[in-house]
Motif scaffolding. Structure first.
Motif, PDB file in Angstrom:
ATOM      1  N   THR A  85      -0.299 -20.492 -61.722  1.00  0.00           N
ATOM      2  CA  THR A  85      -1.632 -20.624 -61.155  1.00  0.00           C
ATOM      3  C   THR A  85      -1.931 -19.293 -60.486  1.00  0.00           C
ATOM      4  OG1 THR A  85      -1.266 -22.968 -60.728  1.00  0.00           O
ATOM      5  CG2 THR A  85      -3.146 -21.937 -59.621  1.00  0.00           C
ATOM      6  N   ILE A  86      -3.034 -18.683 -60.876  1.00  0.00           N
ATOM      7  CA  ILE A  86      -3.423 -17.394 -60.326  1.00  0.00           C
ATOM      8  C   ILE A  86      -4.606 -17.619 -59.398  1.00  0.00           C
ATOM      9  CG2 ILE A  86      -4.269 -15.084 -60.859  1.00  0.00           C
ATOM     10  CD1 ILE A  86      -2.841 -15.443 -63.621  1.00  0.00           C
ATOM     11  N   LEU A  87      -4.440 -17.194 -58.162  1.00  0.00           N
ATOM     12  CA  LEU A  87      -5.479 -17.363 -57.156  1.00  0.00           C
ATOM     13  C   LEU A  87      -6.198 -16.033 -56.963  1.00  0.00           C
ATOM     14  CD1 LEU A  87      -3.353 -19.388 -54.587  1.00  0.00           C
ATOM     15  CD2 LEU A  87      -4.696 -20.234 -56.521  1.00  0.00           C
ATOM     16  N   HIS A  88      -7.516 -16.078 -57.025  1.00  0.00           N
ATOM     17  CA  HIS A  88      -8.353 -14.889 -56.811  1.00  0.00           C
ATOM     18  C   HIS A  88      -9.147 -15.091 -55.524  1.00  0.00           C
ATOM     19  CE1 HIS A  88      -8.393 -14.165 -61.442  1.00  0.00           C
ATOM     20  NE2 HIS A  88      -7.381 -13.548 -60.870  1.00  0.00           N
ATOM     21  N   PRO A  89      -8.494 -14.907 -54.369  1.00  0.00           N
ATOM     22  CA  PRO A  89      -9.222 -15.125 -53.120  1.00  0.00           C
ATOM     23  C   PRO A  89     -10.203 -13.999 -52.824  1.00  0.00           C
ATOM     24  CG  PRO A  89      -7.004 -14.357 -52.658  1.00  0.00           C
ATOM     25  CD  PRO A  89      -7.093 -14.561 -54.142  1.00  0.00           C
ATOM     26  N   ALA A  90     -11.324 -14.387 -52.233  1.00  0.00           N
ATOM     27  CA  ALA A  90     -12.304 -13.416 -51.749  1.00  0.00           C
ATOM     28  C   ALA A  90     -11.753 -12.770 -50.482  1.00  0.00           C
ATOM     29  CB  ALA A  90     -13.622 -14.129 -51.468  1.00  0.00           C
ATOM     30  N   ASN A  91     -12.536 -11.931 -49.876  1.00  0.00           N
ATOM     31  CA  ASN A  91     -12.180 -11.266 -48.625  1.00  0.00           C
ATOM     32  C   ASN A  91     -11.844 -12.330 -47.580  1.00  0.00           C
ATOM     33  OD1 ASN A  91     -12.781  -9.908 -45.970  1.00  0.00           O
ATOM     34  ND2 ASN A  91     -13.164  -8.196 -47.351  1.00  0.00           N
ATOM     35  N   PHE A  92     -10.739 -12.172 -46.895  1.00  0.00           N
ATOM     36  CA  PHE A  92     -10.315 -13.175 -45.912  1.00  0.00           C
ATOM     37  C   PHE A  92     -11.189 -13.154 -44.665  1.00  0.00           C
ATOM     38  CE2 PHE A  92      -6.053 -12.478 -47.958  1.00  0.00           C
ATOM     39  CZ  PHE A  92      -6.044 -13.698 -48.635  1.00  0.00           C
ATOM     40  N   MET A  93     -11.647 -14.328 -44.265  1.00  0.00           N
ATOM     41  CA  MET A  93     -12.418 -14.448 -43.026  1.00  0.00           C
ATOM     42  C   MET A  93     -11.616 -13.935 -41.838  1.00  0.00           C
ATOM     43  SD  MET A  93     -14.213 -18.126 -43.440  1.00  0.00           S
ATOM     44  CE  MET A  93     -15.421 -18.427 -44.715  1.00  0.00           C
ATOM     45  N   GLN A  94     -10.301 -14.112 -41.892  1.00  0.00           N
ATOM     46  CA  GLN A  94      -9.453 -13.676 -40.786  1.00  0.00           C
ATOM     47  C   GLN A  94      -9.479 -12.153 -40.602  1.00  0.00           C
ATOM     48  OE1 GLN A  94      -8.748 -16.163 -42.852  1.00  0.00           O
ATOM     49  NE2 GLN A  94      -8.198 -17.853 -41.527  1.00  0.00           N
ATOM     50  N   ASN A  95      -9.907 -11.411 -41.608  1.00  0.00           N
ATOM     51  CA  ASN A  95     -10.039  -9.964 -41.431  1.00  0.00           C
ATOM     52  C   ASN A  95     -11.054  -9.655 -40.332  1.00  0.00           C
ATOM     53  OD1 ASN A  95      -8.232  -9.644 -43.503  1.00  0.00           O
ATOM     54  ND2 ASN A  95      -9.759  -9.045 -45.016  1.00  0.00           N
ATOM     55  N   ILE A  96     -12.074 -10.488 -40.215  1.00  0.00           N
ATOM     56  CA  ILE A  96     -13.069 -10.300 -39.154  1.00  0.00           C
ATOM     57  C   ILE A  96     -12.421 -10.539 -37.795  1.00  0.00           C
ATOM     58  CG2 ILE A  96     -15.231 -11.143 -38.155  1.00  0.00           C
ATOM     59  CD1 ILE A  96     -16.072 -11.873 -41.045  1.00  0.00           C
ATOM     60  N   ALA A  97     -11.630 -11.600 -37.699  1.00  0.00           N
ATOM     61  CA  ALA A  97     -10.970 -11.908 -36.421  1.00  0.00           C
ATOM     62  C   ALA A  97     -10.043 -10.774 -36.002  1.00  0.00           C
ATOM     63  CB  ALA A  97     -10.194 -13.219 -36.534  1.00  0.00           C
ATOM     64  N   ALA A  98      -9.343 -10.185 -36.950  1.00  0.00           N
ATOM     65  CA  ALA A  98      -8.435  -9.087 -36.622  1.00  0.00           C
ATOM     66  C   ALA A  98      -9.200  -7.869 -36.123  1.00  0.00           C
ATOM     67  CB  ALA A  98      -7.596  -8.725 -37.845  1.00  0.00           C
ATOM     68  N   ALA A 120     -18.411 -12.491 -50.580  1.00  0.00           N
ATOM     69  CA  ALA A 120     -17.851 -13.830 -50.449  1.00  0.00           C
ATOM     70  C   ALA A 120     -16.611 -13.697 -49.571  1.00  0.00           C
ATOM     71  CB  ALA A 120     -17.487 -14.371 -51.822  1.00  0.00           C
ATOM     72  N   ARG A 121     -16.343 -14.699 -48.787  1.00  0.00           N
ATOM     73  CA  ARG A 121     -15.166 -14.697 -47.923  1.00  0.00           C
ATOM     74  C   ARG A 121     -14.462 -16.047 -48.076  1.00  0.00           C
ATOM     75  NH1 ARG A 121     -15.444 -10.146 -44.412  1.00  0.00           N
ATOM     76  NH2 ARG A 121     -17.515  -9.256 -44.411  1.00  0.00           N
ATOM     77  N   ALA A 149     -15.663 -19.296 -49.841  1.00  0.00           N
ATOM     78  CA  ALA A 149     -16.493 -20.264 -49.141  1.00  0.00           C
ATOM     79  C   ALA A 149     -17.916 -20.177 -49.682  1.00  0.00           C
ATOM     80  CB  ALA A 149     -16.474 -19.968 -47.642  1.00  0.00           C
ATOM     81  N   ASP A 150     -18.725 -21.157 -49.321  1.00  0.00           N
ATOM     82  CA  ASP A 150     -20.131 -21.134 -49.723  1.00  0.00           C
ATOM     83  C   ASP A 150     -20.829 -19.919 -49.123  1.00  0.00           C
ATOM     84  OD1 ASP A 150     -19.928 -23.498 -51.125  1.00  0.00           O
ATOM     85  OD2 ASP A 150     -20.646 -24.738 -49.472  1.00  0.00           O
ATOM     86  N   GLY A 151     -21.730 -19.363 -49.890  1.00  0.00           N
ATOM     87  CA  GLY A 151     -22.585 -18.299 -49.389  1.00  0.00           C
ATOM     88  C   GLY A 151     -21.928 -16.932 -49.404  1.00  0.00           C
ATOM     89  N   MET A 152     -22.788 -15.945 -49.488  1.00  0.00           N
ATOM     90  CA  MET A 152     -22.356 -14.554 -49.403  1.00  0.00           C
ATOM     91  C   MET A 152     -23.204 -13.894 -48.326  1.00  0.00           C
ATOM     92  SD  MET A 152     -21.813 -13.633 -53.419  1.00  0.00           S
ATOM     93  CE  MET A 152     -21.410 -11.933 -53.072  1.00  0.00           C
ATOM     94  N   HIS A 153     -22.537 -13.180 -47.436  1.00  0.00           N
ATOM     95  CA  HIS A 153     -23.252 -12.591 -46.313  1.00  0.00           C
ATOM     96  C   HIS A 153     -22.866 -11.127 -46.141  1.00  0.00           C
ATOM     97  CE1 HIS A 153     -24.507 -16.587 -45.152  1.00  0.00           C
ATOM     98  NE2 HIS A 153     -23.255 -16.977 -45.224  1.00  0.00           N
ATOM     99  N   SER A 154     -23.834 -10.337 -45.750  1.00  0.00           N
ATOM    100  CA  SER A 154     -23.576  -8.945 -45.394  1.00  0.00           C
ATOM    101  C   SER A 154     -23.028  -8.909 -43.967  1.00  0.00           C
ATOM    102  CB  SER A 154     -24.862  -8.129 -45.463  1.00  0.00           C
ATOM    103  OG  SER A 154     -25.756  -8.551 -44.442  1.00  0.00           O
ATOM    104  N   ARG A 155     -22.482  -7.761 -43.572  1.00  0.00           N
ATOM    105  CA  ARG A 155     -22.045  -7.605 -42.184  1.00  0.00           C
ATOM    106  C   ARG A 155     -23.233  -7.754 -41.248  1.00  0.00           C
ATOM    107  NH1 ARG A 155     -19.281  -3.249 -44.059  1.00  0.00           N
ATOM    108  NH2 ARG A 155     -20.506  -1.748 -42.893  1.00  0.00           N
ATOM    109  N   GLU A 156     -24.387  -7.240 -41.651  1.00  0.00           N
ATOM    110  CA  GLU A 156     -25.582  -7.380 -40.816  1.00  0.00           C
ATOM    111  C   GLU A 156     -25.871  -8.849 -40.548  1.00  0.00           C
ATOM    112  OE1 GLU A 156     -28.414  -5.206 -43.195  1.00  0.00           O
ATOM    113  OE2 GLU A 156     -28.309  -3.484 -41.852  1.00  0.00           O
ATOM    114  N   ARG A 157     -25.784  -9.673 -41.591  1.00  0.00           N
ATOM    115  CA  ARG A 157     -26.070 -11.114 -41.456  1.00  0.00           C
ATOM    116  C   ARG A 157     -24.999 -11.809 -40.624  1.00  0.00           C
ATOM    117  NH1 ARG A 157     -28.724 -15.036 -40.092  1.00  0.00           N
ATOM    118  NH2 ARG A 157     -28.560 -16.961 -41.247  1.00  0.00           N
TER     119      ARG A 157
END
Length: 161
Positions: A85-98, A120-121, A149-157
């Motif tokens: 099973t190959i997982l293609h994760p988007a950018n991790f939300m936790q990168n923002i927390a870090a 996408a995150r 996750a649902d939705g795609m957002h810019s850093r501005e958003r």
């Protein structure tokens, strides 16, 4: 048992008697692809039944070195008898927390792409849950899955949310 991704013999010992492997390569290591292929090959030789690989969203975007390094690992999996099973994760939300303490301190939220780019995150806990399902059930065998996750957002958003 501890294995060294740069030492094929240690990988052989590490996967001996193992039913499933969840491999997350060391991102940005110059030999990440070689280490990943070595892990796949060791697991296949040892008779590992299931292999889950945390790749990256859009690995064929080979202009990005960390994406290009995932392609040989995926290719190696296709040539085995393991249930992969190959997982293609988007950018991790936790990168923002870090990064958040620096955002607060410096007043700057920077990432290596334009601030208006919509991304996408995904939460890495969700990626871990999918990997667990892949290793314990049959329903995700021989799949390559984009995870976000649902939705795609810019850093501005994101700063407005």
């Amino acid at each position: 048992m501890t294995g060294n991704l740069r030492n094929p013999q240690s990988l052989e010992n590490t996967v001996e008697g193992v039913d499933g492997v969840f491999h997350i390569g060391p991102a940005f290591a110059p030999d990440e692809a070689c280490m990943g292929v070595a892990m796949v090959e060791a697991a296949a030789r040892a008779g590992v039944r299931k292999f889950a690989f945390s790749s990256v969203i859009q690995p064929t975007n080979t202009r990005l070195k960390n994406h290009a390094s995932k392609v040989p690992v995926e290719d190696a999996l296709y040539s085995t008898n393991m249930e992969y099973t190959i997982l293609h994760p988007a950018n991790f939300m936790q990168n923002i927390a870090a990064a958040w303490p620096f955002v607060v301190r410096d007043g700057v939220f920077s990432e290596p792409f334009p601030k208006t780019a919509k991304l996408a995150r995904v939460d890495y806990r969700d990626v871990a849950e999918v990997a667990a399902i892949a290793l314990t059930e049959a329903r995700l065998s021989y799949a390559a899955l984009e995870l976000c996750a649902d939705g795609m957002h810019s850093r501005e958003r994101l700063l407005q949310l």
